[in-house]
Design an enzyme around this catalytic site. Structure first.
Site: not given
Length: 415
Positions: A229-232, A236
Protein backbone atom coordinates in the site's frame (compact mmCIF):
# COMPACT_ATOMS: atom_id res chain seq x y z
CA UNK A 1 20.13 10.44 -38.68
CA UNK A 2 19.33 9.09 -35.26
CA UNK A 3 19.78 11.57 -32.41
CA UNK A 4 23.21 10.36 -31.24
CA UNK A 5 24.81 9.21 -34.50
CA UNK A 6 27.50 11.87 -34.14
CA UNK A 7 28.56 10.59 -30.70
CA UNK A 8 31.27 8.01 -30.04
CA UNK A 9 31.62 6.47 -26.59
CA UNK A 10 34.38 4.19 -25.30
CA UNK A 11 32.73 1.85 -22.81
CA UNK A 12 34.78 0.03 -20.18
CA UNK A 13 31.77 -1.74 -18.77
CA UNK A 14 30.45 -5.10 -17.66
CA UNK A 15 27.44 -6.96 -16.38
CA UNK A 16 24.25 -4.88 -15.87
CA UNK A 17 24.31 -1.30 -14.62
CA UNK A 18 26.87 0.18 -17.01
CA UNK A 19 25.74 -1.72 -20.11
CA UNK A 20 22.08 -0.85 -19.39
CA UNK A 21 22.88 2.86 -19.46
CA UNK A 22 24.95 2.69 -22.66
CA UNK A 23 22.34 0.42 -24.29
CA UNK A 24 19.97 3.39 -24.41
CA UNK A 25 22.65 5.55 -26.03
CA UNK A 26 23.47 2.84 -28.58
CA UNK A 27 19.79 2.36 -29.45
CA UNK A 28 19.61 6.09 -30.09
CA UNK A 29 22.48 5.87 -32.55
CA UNK A 30 25.67 6.41 -30.52
CA UNK A 31 28.73 4.44 -31.56
CA UNK A 32 29.41 2.55 -28.33
CA UNK A 33 32.74 0.71 -28.47
CA UNK A 34 33.05 -1.87 -25.69
CA UNK A 35 36.59 -2.47 -24.53
CA UNK A 36 36.67 -6.06 -23.27
CA UNK A 37 39.51 -7.37 -21.13
CA UNK A 38 40.91 -10.45 -22.88
CA UNK A 39 42.46 -11.80 -19.67
CA UNK A 40 39.00 -12.34 -18.14
CA UNK A 41 37.12 -13.42 -21.25
CA UNK A 42 35.53 -10.02 -21.75
CA UNK A 43 32.27 -8.82 -20.23
CA UNK A 44 31.21 -11.27 -17.50
CA UNK A 45 27.65 -10.94 -18.80
CA UNK A 46 28.67 -13.28 -21.63
CA UNK A 47 28.74 -16.16 -19.14
CA UNK A 48 25.51 -15.63 -17.21
CA UNK A 49 23.20 -18.66 -17.25
CA UNK A 50 20.61 -19.83 -18.22
CA UNK A 51 20.51 -19.69 -22.05
CA UNK A 52 24.28 -19.35 -22.31
CA UNK A 53 26.63 -21.05 -24.75
CA UNK A 54 30.35 -20.35 -25.11
CA UNK A 55 30.83 -16.58 -25.07
CA UNK A 56 27.19 -15.87 -25.85
CA UNK A 57 24.23 -15.48 -23.50
CA UNK A 58 20.81 -13.94 -23.72
CA UNK A 59 21.73 -11.92 -20.64
CA UNK A 60 24.56 -10.29 -22.62
CA UNK A 61 22.28 -9.77 -25.63
CA UNK A 62 19.74 -7.94 -23.47
CA UNK A 63 22.28 -5.28 -22.44
CA UNK A 64 24.53 -4.90 -25.48
CA UNK A 65 22.52 -4.44 -28.66
CA UNK A 66 23.96 -2.13 -31.28
CA UNK A 67 27.42 -1.91 -29.70
CA UNK A 68 30.86 -2.75 -31.07
CA UNK A 69 33.51 -4.81 -29.30
CA UNK A 70 37.29 -4.75 -29.23
CA UNK A 71 39.54 -6.87 -27.01
CA UNK A 72 42.15 -4.64 -25.42
CA UNK A 73 44.49 -5.23 -22.50
CA UNK A 74 44.87 -1.80 -20.92
CA UNK A 75 47.61 -3.07 -18.61
CA UNK A 76 50.00 -3.37 -21.57
CA UNK A 77 51.79 -0.41 -23.13
CA UNK A 78 50.43 -1.33 -26.56
CA UNK A 79 46.88 -1.64 -25.28
CA UNK A 80 47.19 1.71 -23.56
CA UNK A 81 48.40 3.38 -26.76
CA UNK A 82 45.42 2.00 -28.70
CA UNK A 83 43.09 3.25 -25.96
CA UNK A 84 44.64 6.71 -26.12
CA UNK A 85 44.14 6.82 -29.88
CA UNK A 86 40.49 5.92 -29.30
CA UNK A 87 40.22 8.78 -26.80
CA UNK A 88 41.52 11.17 -29.45
CA UNK A 89 38.71 10.04 -31.75
CA UNK A 90 35.84 9.85 -29.26
CA UNK A 91 33.52 12.04 -27.23
CA UNK A 92 33.34 10.13 -23.96
CA UNK A 93 34.88 7.41 -21.83
CA UNK A 94 32.16 5.57 -19.92
CA UNK A 95 32.94 3.03 -17.20
CA UNK A 96 31.35 1.05 -14.41
CA UNK A 97 34.32 0.16 -12.25
CA UNK A 98 34.93 0.33 -8.51
CA UNK A 99 35.12 3.96 -7.39
CA UNK A 100 38.88 4.00 -6.86
CA UNK A 101 39.72 2.28 -10.15
CA UNK A 102 39.23 5.06 -12.76
CA UNK A 103 42.04 7.08 -11.18
CA UNK A 104 44.31 4.04 -10.94
CA UNK A 105 43.51 3.05 -14.52
CA UNK A 106 44.08 6.56 -15.83
CA UNK A 107 40.64 7.11 -17.33
CA UNK A 108 39.74 10.35 -15.54
CA UNK A 109 39.57 13.73 -17.23
CA UNK A 110 42.88 14.90 -15.76
CA UNK A 111 44.58 11.79 -17.12
CA UNK A 112 43.13 12.14 -20.62
CA UNK A 113 42.57 15.85 -21.30
CA UNK A 114 45.98 16.20 -22.98
CA UNK A 115 44.74 13.75 -25.61
CA UNK A 116 41.32 15.33 -26.08
CA UNK A 117 40.38 18.51 -24.15
CA UNK A 118 36.68 17.88 -24.78
CA UNK A 119 36.60 14.28 -23.56
CA UNK A 120 33.87 13.50 -21.01
CA UNK A 121 34.80 10.80 -18.49
CA UNK A 122 31.70 9.27 -16.91
CA UNK A 123 32.25 6.85 -14.02
CA UNK A 124 29.37 4.75 -12.68
CA UNK A 125 30.55 2.95 -9.55
CA UNK A 126 29.01 1.35 -6.52
CA UNK A 127 29.81 4.13 -4.06
CA UNK A 128 31.36 6.95 -6.06
CA UNK A 129 34.91 8.21 -6.46
CA UNK A 130 35.06 9.78 -2.98
CA UNK A 131 33.87 8.95 0.52
CA UNK A 132 34.67 6.12 2.96
CA UNK A 133 33.16 3.39 0.76
CA UNK A 134 34.70 4.49 -2.56
CA UNK A 135 37.07 1.49 -2.72
CA UNK A 136 34.33 -1.05 -2.00
CA UNK A 137 32.59 -3.06 -4.72
CA UNK A 138 28.91 -2.29 -5.19
CA UNK A 139 26.06 -4.61 -6.15
CA UNK A 140 22.37 -3.91 -6.59
CA UNK A 141 21.36 -6.25 -3.76
CA UNK A 142 23.78 -4.58 -1.33
CA UNK A 143 22.57 -1.12 -2.29
CA UNK A 144 18.90 -2.02 -1.85
CA UNK A 145 19.78 -2.98 1.71
CA UNK A 146 22.16 -0.13 2.56
CA UNK A 147 19.89 2.57 1.11
CA UNK A 148 16.83 1.47 3.07
CA UNK A 149 14.87 0.05 0.15
CA UNK A 150 14.58 -3.47 1.58
CA UNK A 151 13.32 -2.07 4.87
CA UNK A 152 10.38 -0.58 2.94
CA UNK A 153 9.61 -3.64 0.79
CA UNK A 154 7.49 -6.65 1.69
CA UNK A 155 4.75 -7.32 4.20
CA UNK A 156 4.98 -5.65 7.65
CA UNK A 157 5.22 -9.06 9.34
CA UNK A 158 7.73 -10.41 6.85
CA UNK A 159 11.48 -9.98 6.34
CA UNK A 160 13.11 -7.08 4.50
CA UNK A 161 12.69 -7.82 0.80
CA UNK A 162 14.60 -7.02 -2.37
CA UNK A 163 12.78 -5.87 -5.49
CA UNK A 164 12.32 -8.62 -8.06
CA UNK A 165 14.43 -6.59 -10.50
CA UNK A 166 17.83 -4.92 -10.16
CA UNK A 167 16.24 -1.50 -9.93
CA UNK A 168 19.28 0.25 -8.44
CA UNK A 169 21.49 -1.04 -11.26
CA UNK A 170 19.07 0.02 -13.96
CA UNK A 171 18.36 3.41 -12.38
CA UNK A 172 22.09 3.98 -11.95
CA UNK A 173 22.64 3.23 -15.62
CA UNK A 174 19.97 5.74 -16.62
CA UNK A 175 21.40 8.43 -14.32
CA UNK A 176 24.85 7.79 -15.81
CA UNK A 177 23.45 8.16 -19.32
CA UNK A 178 21.85 11.49 -18.34
CA UNK A 179 25.11 12.68 -16.76
CA UNK A 180 27.12 11.67 -19.81
CA UNK A 181 24.78 13.45 -22.23
CA UNK A 182 24.81 16.56 -20.03
CA UNK A 183 28.60 16.49 -20.01
CA UNK A 184 28.71 16.13 -23.79
CA UNK A 185 26.39 19.09 -24.23
CA UNK A 186 28.58 21.27 -22.00
CA UNK A 187 31.79 20.06 -23.66
CA UNK A 188 30.51 20.92 -27.12
CA UNK A 189 29.29 24.29 -25.89
CA UNK A 190 32.38 25.24 -23.89
CA UNK A 191 35.14 23.20 -25.53
CA UNK A 192 36.14 21.63 -22.21
CA UNK A 193 35.38 18.12 -20.97
CA UNK A 194 34.95 16.91 -17.40
CA UNK A 195 34.44 14.02 -15.01
CA UNK A 196 30.97 12.70 -14.20
CA UNK A 197 30.98 10.87 -10.86
CA UNK A 198 27.80 8.75 -10.66
CA UNK A 199 27.20 6.02 -8.09
CA UNK A 200 24.61 3.36 -7.38
CA UNK A 201 24.63 4.55 -3.77
CA UNK A 202 23.78 8.14 -4.66
CA UNK A 203 21.12 6.93 -7.08
CA UNK A 204 19.46 4.72 -4.46
CA UNK A 205 19.55 7.43 -1.78
CA UNK A 206 18.13 10.05 -4.17
CA UNK A 207 15.23 7.75 -5.03
CA UNK A 208 14.05 7.75 -1.42
CA UNK A 209 12.38 11.07 -2.43
CA UNK A 210 9.27 11.86 -0.39
CA UNK A 211 9.75 9.25 2.39
CA UNK A 212 13.16 10.85 2.93
CA UNK A 213 11.62 14.33 3.05
CA UNK A 214 9.06 13.16 5.61
CA UNK A 215 11.71 11.42 7.72
CA UNK A 216 14.15 14.34 7.57
CA UNK A 217 11.60 16.95 8.56
CA UNK A 218 9.35 15.22 11.08
CA UNK A 219 9.09 12.17 13.32
CA UNK A 220 7.63 10.12 10.43
CA UNK A 221 9.10 6.61 10.25
CA UNK A 222 8.95 4.99 6.79
CA UNK A 223 7.87 1.35 7.09
CA UNK A 224 6.56 -1.61 5.11
CA UNK A 225 2.85 -1.55 4.34
CA UNK A 226 0.19 -4.25 3.89
CA UNK A 227 -0.07 -5.49 0.31
CA UNK A 228 2.35 -2.82 -0.95
CA UNK A 229 0.00 0.00 0.00
CA UNK A 230 0.97 3.63 -0.56
CA UNK A 231 2.15 5.10 2.77
CA UNK A 232 -0.41 7.90 2.79
CA UNK A 233 -3.00 7.50 0.00
CA UNK A 234 -5.86 5.07 0.69
CA UNK A 235 -6.88 3.01 -1.22
CA UNK A 236 -3.74 2.69 -3.35
CA UNK A 237 -2.51 -0.91 -3.16
CA UNK A 238 -2.83 -4.51 -4.32
CA UNK A 239 -6.00 -6.44 -3.50
CA UNK A 240 -6.67 -10.19 -3.77
CA UNK A 241 -9.57 -11.11 -6.04
CA UNK A 242 -11.42 -14.39 -6.40
CA UNK A 243 -8.69 -15.80 -8.65
CA UNK A 244 -5.68 -13.46 -8.50
CA UNK A 245 -4.64 -9.91 -7.69
CA UNK A 246 -5.29 -6.39 -8.93
CA UNK A 247 -3.93 -2.96 -8.10
CA UNK A 248 -6.29 -0.06 -7.43
CA UNK A 249 -4.94 3.50 -7.31
CA UNK A 250 -7.27 6.22 -5.99
CA UNK A 251 -4.83 9.12 -6.14
CA UNK A 252 -7.68 11.66 -6.41
CA UNK A 253 -10.92 12.07 -4.47
CA UNK A 254 -12.97 11.55 -7.64
CA UNK A 255 -11.45 8.10 -8.09
CA UNK A 256 -12.49 7.09 -4.57
CA UNK A 257 -16.07 8.12 -5.22
CA UNK A 258 -16.09 6.14 -8.48
CA UNK A 259 -14.66 3.10 -6.72
CA UNK A 260 -17.33 3.19 -4.03
CA UNK A 261 -20.00 3.19 -6.75
CA UNK A 262 -18.28 0.40 -8.71
CA UNK A 263 -18.26 -2.00 -5.74
CA UNK A 264 -21.91 -1.22 -4.98
CA UNK A 265 -21.17 0.79 -1.83
CA UNK A 266 -21.74 4.45 -2.83
CA UNK A 267 -22.40 5.39 0.82
CA UNK A 268 -18.73 4.81 1.63
CA UNK A 269 -17.75 7.88 -0.37
CA UNK A 270 -19.61 10.17 2.04
CA UNK A 271 -19.05 8.13 5.20
CA UNK A 272 -17.31 10.37 7.76
CA UNK A 273 -14.68 7.68 8.29
CA UNK A 274 -13.69 7.67 4.61
CA UNK A 275 -14.71 10.98 3.01
CA UNK A 276 -11.20 12.48 2.67
CA UNK A 277 -7.59 11.49 2.23
CA UNK A 278 -6.95 12.19 5.91
CA UNK A 279 -9.92 10.19 7.26
CA UNK A 280 -9.25 7.23 4.97
CA UNK A 281 -5.63 7.15 6.12
CA UNK A 282 -6.72 7.35 9.77
CA UNK A 283 -9.12 4.44 9.21
CA UNK A 284 -6.99 2.51 6.75
CA UNK A 285 -7.40 -0.95 8.32
CA UNK A 286 -11.18 -0.72 8.54
CA UNK A 287 -11.52 0.45 4.94
CA UNK A 288 -9.04 -2.11 3.66
CA UNK A 289 -11.03 -4.93 5.26
CA UNK A 290 -14.20 -3.70 3.51
CA UNK A 291 -12.50 -3.44 0.14
CA UNK A 292 -10.73 -6.80 0.40
CA UNK A 293 -14.04 -8.52 1.11
CA UNK A 294 -15.59 -6.82 -1.92
CA UNK A 295 -12.77 -7.69 -4.32
CA UNK A 296 -12.69 -11.34 -3.22
CA UNK A 297 -16.25 -11.70 -4.53
CA UNK A 298 -15.30 -11.66 -8.23
CA UNK A 299 -12.45 -12.41 -10.62
CA UNK A 300 -9.61 -10.09 -11.52
CA UNK A 301 -10.76 -9.79 -15.14
CA UNK A 302 -14.29 -8.91 -14.05
CA UNK A 303 -13.08 -6.27 -11.61
CA UNK A 304 -10.74 -4.72 -14.16
CA UNK A 305 -13.65 -4.40 -16.61
CA UNK A 306 -15.94 -2.83 -13.98
CA UNK A 307 -13.36 -0.41 -12.60
CA UNK A 308 -12.07 0.63 -16.01
CA UNK A 309 -15.61 1.35 -17.15
CA UNK A 310 -16.12 3.43 -13.99
CA UNK A 311 -12.93 5.43 -14.61
CA UNK A 312 -10.97 4.03 -11.67
CA UNK A 313 -7.21 3.59 -12.25
CA UNK A 314 -6.50 -0.13 -11.93
CA UNK A 315 -4.63 -3.02 -13.41
CA UNK A 316 -3.97 -6.73 -12.94
CA UNK A 317 -0.89 -8.09 -11.20
CA UNK A 318 0.52 -9.87 -14.25
CA UNK A 319 3.13 -12.53 -14.49
CA UNK A 320 6.17 -11.59 -16.58
CA UNK A 321 4.82 -13.64 -19.50
CA UNK A 322 1.42 -11.94 -19.20
CA UNK A 323 3.07 -8.50 -19.15
CA UNK A 324 5.05 -9.32 -22.30
CA UNK A 325 1.86 -10.48 -24.05
CA UNK A 326 -0.20 -7.46 -22.96
CA UNK A 327 -1.86 -5.79 -25.98
CA UNK A 328 -0.38 -2.45 -24.96
CA UNK A 329 3.13 -3.96 -24.90
CA UNK A 330 2.61 -5.06 -28.48
CA UNK A 331 0.95 -1.83 -29.59
CA UNK A 332 3.89 0.18 -28.25
CA UNK A 333 6.38 -2.01 -30.14
CA UNK A 334 8.13 -2.93 -26.92
CA UNK A 335 9.28 -6.31 -28.25
CA UNK A 336 12.12 -6.36 -30.78
CA UNK A 337 13.79 -9.14 -32.75
CA UNK A 338 17.43 -9.52 -33.67
CA UNK A 339 19.23 -12.28 -35.54
CA UNK A 340 22.03 -14.12 -33.79
CA UNK A 341 24.46 -16.62 -35.37
CA UNK A 342 24.16 -19.02 -32.42
CA UNK A 343 20.67 -18.45 -31.02
CA UNK A 344 18.81 -17.61 -34.24
CA UNK A 345 15.98 -15.08 -33.93
CA UNK A 346 16.01 -13.50 -30.47
CA UNK A 347 13.04 -11.59 -29.07
CA UNK A 348 13.73 -9.11 -26.29
CA UNK A 349 12.33 -5.93 -24.81
CA UNK A 350 13.08 -2.56 -26.39
CA UNK A 351 14.51 0.43 -24.57
CA UNK A 352 11.89 2.95 -23.51
CA UNK A 353 13.51 6.14 -24.86
CA UNK A 354 11.72 7.44 -27.94
CA UNK A 355 13.25 10.44 -29.65
CA UNK A 356 12.11 11.69 -33.03
CA UNK A 357 10.46 9.67 -35.76
CA UNK A 358 13.18 7.11 -36.48
CA UNK A 359 12.81 3.84 -34.54
CA UNK A 360 15.75 2.80 -32.35
CA UNK A 361 18.49 0.82 -34.05
CA UNK A 362 18.00 -2.96 -34.09
CA UNK A 363 21.32 -4.78 -34.14
CA UNK A 364 22.46 -7.79 -32.11
CA UNK A 365 25.16 -7.62 -29.46
CA UNK A 366 28.72 -8.14 -30.76
CA UNK A 367 30.90 -11.20 -30.36
CA UNK A 368 34.01 -10.50 -28.32
CA UNK A 369 36.47 -8.50 -30.46
CA UNK A 370 34.14 -8.80 -33.44
CA UNK A 371 34.80 -5.20 -34.42
CA UNK A 372 38.45 -4.98 -33.42
CA UNK A 373 39.92 -5.23 -36.95
CA UNK A 374 37.49 -2.65 -38.35
CA UNK A 375 38.14 -0.23 -35.49
CA UNK A 376 41.90 -0.55 -35.82
CA UNK A 377 41.97 -0.26 -39.61
CA UNK A 378 39.14 2.12 -40.43
CA UNK A 379 38.65 4.27 -37.32
CA UNK A 380 42.28 4.52 -36.20
CA UNK A 381 43.89 4.00 -39.61
CA UNK A 382 46.48 1.50 -38.41
CA UNK A 383 48.50 -0.28 -41.13
CA UNK A 384 48.77 -4.06 -40.99
CA UNK A 385 52.36 -3.88 -39.72
CA UNK A 386 51.24 -1.78 -36.76
CA UNK A 387 48.38 -4.16 -35.94
CA UNK A 388 50.74 -7.14 -36.11
CA UNK A 389 53.21 -5.46 -33.75
CA UNK A 390 50.46 -4.67 -31.27
CA UNK A 391 49.15 -8.22 -31.41
CA UNK A 392 52.59 -9.67 -30.83
CA UNK A 393 53.10 -7.33 -27.86
CA UNK A 394 49.95 -8.68 -26.18
CA UNK A 395 47.83 -5.54 -26.61
CA UNK A 396 44.83 -7.63 -27.65
CA UNK A 397 45.49 -10.54 -25.30
CA UNK A 398 44.97 -14.20 -26.15
CA UNK A 399 41.74 -14.11 -28.11
CA UNK A 400 41.67 -17.79 -29.05
CA UNK A 401 40.23 -19.16 -25.80
CA UNK A 402 37.48 -17.92 -23.49
CA UNK A 403 37.93 -17.93 -19.74
CA UNK A 404 35.66 -20.16 -17.72
CA UNK A 405 32.98 -18.14 -15.90
CA UNK A 406 34.06 -19.93 -12.72
CA UNK A 407 37.23 -17.85 -12.58
CA UNK A 408 35.63 -14.50 -13.34
CA UNK A 409 34.83 -12.17 -10.43
CA UNK A 410 31.34 -11.01 -11.28
CA UNK A 411 29.41 -7.91 -10.41
CA UNK A 412 28.88 -4.31 -11.32
CA UNK A 413 31.52 -1.79 -10.28
CA UNK A 414 33.90 -4.56 -9.25
CA UNK A 415 36.57 -4.70 -11.97
Amino acid sequence: MRPLEDVRIIAIEQYGAGPFGSLHLADLGADVIKIEDPSSGGDVGRYVVPLQDGEDSLFFEAFNRNKRSISLDLSTSGGRRVFEDLVRNSDAVYSNLRGDVPSKLGITYDALKHLNPKIVCCSLSGFGMSGPRSAQPGYDYLLQGIAGWMDLTGEPSGPPTKSGLSVVDYSGGLVAAIALLSGLHAARRDGVGMDCDVSLFDTAISMLTYPAAWALNSDFVPERTHHSAHPSIVPFQAFPSEDGWLVVACAKEKFWARLADAIGRPELAVDARFNSFATRRANREELTDILEAAFRSDTTVSWIEKLTAAGVPCGPVNTVREALADPHTLARNMLVETEHPRFGTITQVATAARVGSLPPARGRAPARDEDGPEILRNLLGYPETRIRELRESGAFGEHSSAVSPAVIETGDANV
